[in-house]
Write a protein that holds these residues in place. Structure first.
Motif, short mmCIF file in Angstrom:
data_model
loop_
_atom_site.label_atom_id
_atom_site.label_comp_id
_atom_site.label_asym_id
_atom_site.label_seq_id
_atom_site.Cartn_x
_atom_site.Cartn_y
_atom_site.Cartn_z
N ALA A 21 1.78 17.10 -2.71
CA ALA A 21 2.61 17.88 -3.40
C ALA A 21 3.81 18.35 -3.13
CB ALA A 21 2.52 17.77 -4.85
N GLN A 81 -7.61 12.29 -10.34
CA GLN A 81 -6.72 11.48 -8.95
C GLN A 81 -7.95 11.71 -7.45
OE1 GLN A 81 -3.19 11.68 -7.47
NE2 GLN A 81 -2.96 10.46 -6.15
N ALA A 82 -8.04 12.37 -7.54
CA ALA A 82 -9.13 13.73 -6.52
C ALA A 82 -10.66 13.28 -6.64
CB ALA A 82 -9.31 15.05 -6.08
N PHE A 96 -4.73 17.60 -10.53
CA PHE A 96 -4.71 16.92 -9.97
C PHE A 96 -6.45 16.10 -9.75
CE2 PHE A 96 -1.78 19.74 -8.34
CZ PHE A 96 -0.49 18.56 -7.41
N LEU A 155 -3.96 17.14 -1.84
CA LEU A 155 -3.01 15.99 -2.97
C LEU A 155 -1.99 17.36 -3.10
CD1 LEU A 155 -5.53 14.69 -5.28
CD2 LEU A 155 -3.85 13.91 -4.07
N ARG A 156 -2.42 19.23 -3.56
CA ARG A 156 -1.52 19.82 -3.42
C ARG A 156 -0.49 19.95 -2.43
NH1 ARG A 156 -5.73 24.63 -5.70
NH2 ARG A 156 -5.66 24.82 -8.28
N VAL A 197 -8.60 18.14 -3.72
CA VAL A 197 -7.38 18.32 -4.73
C VAL A 197 -6.42 19.31 -4.12
CG1 VAL A 197 -7.20 20.28 -6.30
CG2 VAL A 197 -8.89 18.51 -6.28
#
Length: 436
Positions: A318, A339-340, A336, A314-315, A311
């Motif tokens: 983004a 997806q994570a 997220f 992904l942060r 997560v």
């Protein structure tokens, strides 16, 4: 050292570790001796400071440092002894932490799940079969021409595909609203950029015309304050311009970095790029189906620590992609999490398949993939050389190839059917679920 293990859930383990006081004191004394050799204390020569003085001044700090190092070392020794694979850093809770007594602490952590990949025969894969034909190349040339459209002003009534330069003021109940006015806006009629009725209301207008358009914002309009409301737009047409597509000549070819003077040579280059795109699109769709199949056939419980780590990655991605004055941790984790979790589970499944089927990266395929990527550049040999001089980048390519080999392994056992489709259907983006 004494170790006991307790399973508090499917993946959580609780280790109680006891360390003899002698080991702690040995580590403390070792640090004090190192300090004594370099300590500079007024009234004493370097290296001649009495140990009692050193202990008085530095023992507390030395003990804290020693405890941290001993906990780290003994935790590692304990998980090796117990054959555990931690999926994240442990949470350490001291039970006995007193000078002169045996150290005892509890380490709580998650482990990697143990499983075997199964159900490969149950995975259904539709393998698309397509080729680039002349009509596809013709269509692509038209797309490329439209992307480089020029506009020339004309003295006639506007029609669809014309570009208008307009000023407009929007009002609701006689009052202008935020975002409803602009000057010098370029608008291509028929583009669907404006709300329904706006562009249609300007068809037939000429430069200098003024029109008032009575419209209604759609119920599902993105700005909820405007959704479903009636509005009037006073529009002034400043100019009307007609679309002019560029000629297929050397000047046009150069826009794409292709130094060819003939249409035949340019078509050949475009076809080559389309064929590369086609191969990649088909490969990606097959991979998505395989990964979905592996997920469905192998439900795996994942450590929360791995999901949280993904997560956070992904942060960061983004923020890097979309920019803005925001810190990664300000983005809600729930955006997220799905997806994570998918990425973590697939990572675990792929890693297990690599181990289970003893898959190693095929270096010829690694070279082939690098050459294919390099072909898109003007100096492909330099790109190839760069990859082989950068171990990190080379390993990333090896990881991609390893995933491809995992997909091949699944395809050997899966239920695969071939389907002939057009080029356009083959390269059409996958569904949102798969693309994730």
């Amino acid at each position: 050292m004494q170790v006991s293990v307790e399973s508090t859930s499917a993946l959580e383990r609780r280790l109680t570790i006891g360390v003899p006081a002698e080991r702690i004191e040995s580590e403390v004394n070792k640090r004090l001796e190192q300090t004594a050799r370099r300590a500079k204390i007024p009234g004493f020569r370097p290296g001649k400071v009495p140990m009692s003085v050193i202990r008085q001044r530095y023992e507390d700090a030395a003990r804290q440092e020693a405890l941290g190092d001993v906990i780290q070392a003994t935790f590692y020794e304990a998980v090796v002894e117990q054959k555990l694979k931690p999926a994240g850093a442990p949470s350490v809770e001291p039970k006995v932490f007193e000078k002169g007594k045996d150290l005892e602490y509890i380490a709580t952590f998650e482990i990697y799940p143990e499983f075997e990949v199964t159900g490969l025969e149950s995975i259904a894969v539709e393998r698309l079969q397509a080729e680039v034909i002349d009509a596809d190349v013709d269509n692509m040339l038209e797309i490329l021409r439209k992307q480089n459209t020029r506009y020339e002003q004309v003295e006639r009534k506007a029609r669809n595909d014309d570009q208008l330069n307009i000023d407009f003021v929007g009002k609701i109940d006689g009052e202008a609203f935020a975002g409803g006015s602009a000057k010098g806006t370029l608008l291509v009629l028929g583009s669907g950029r404006m709300i329904p009725g706006f562009e249609e209301g300007l068809v037939g207008a000429k430069a200098g015309d003024e029109r008032v358009l009575s419209l209604v914002f759609p119920e599902d309009y993105q700005n909820l304050d405007l959704a479903g409301k009636a509005a009037e737009f006073a529009v002034t047409v400043n100019s009307v311009a007609e679309a002019k597509l560029p000629e297929l000549n050397a000047e046009f070819f150069a826009l794409f970095g292709i130094n060819e003077s003939t249409l035949e040579a340019f078509r050949a280059e475009v076809r080559k790029n389309m064929e590369r795109e086609l191969r990649q699109a088909i490969k990606a769709k097959i991979k998505n189906q395989v990964m979905d199949g592996l997920l469905a056939a192998n439900p795996v419980e994942v450590p929360k620590a791995l999901v949280e780590s993904e997560v956070n990655r992904l942060r960061v991605q983004a923020v890097q992609q979309f920019g803005g004055n925001i810190k990664p941790e300000q983005l809600p984790a729930e955006l997220f999490e799905e997806q994570a979790k998918r990425r973590v589970v697939l990572g675990l499944i792929i890693a297990e398949m690599v181990k289970q089927f003893e898959i190693k990266p095929d270096e010829q395929r690694v070279r082939g993939l690098i050459e294919e990527m390099a072909a898109a550049y003007q100096e492909p040999e330099q790109v190839i050389s760069w990859y082989y001089k950068n171990e990190q980048q080379l390993n990333e390519v090896r990881s991609v190839v390893l995933e491809e080999q995992v997909v091949d392994t699944v395809l050997q056992k899966a239920n695969v059917t071939d389907k002939a489709v057009s080029y356009e259907e083959a390269v059409k983006p996958a569904e949102a679920k798969q693309a994730a």
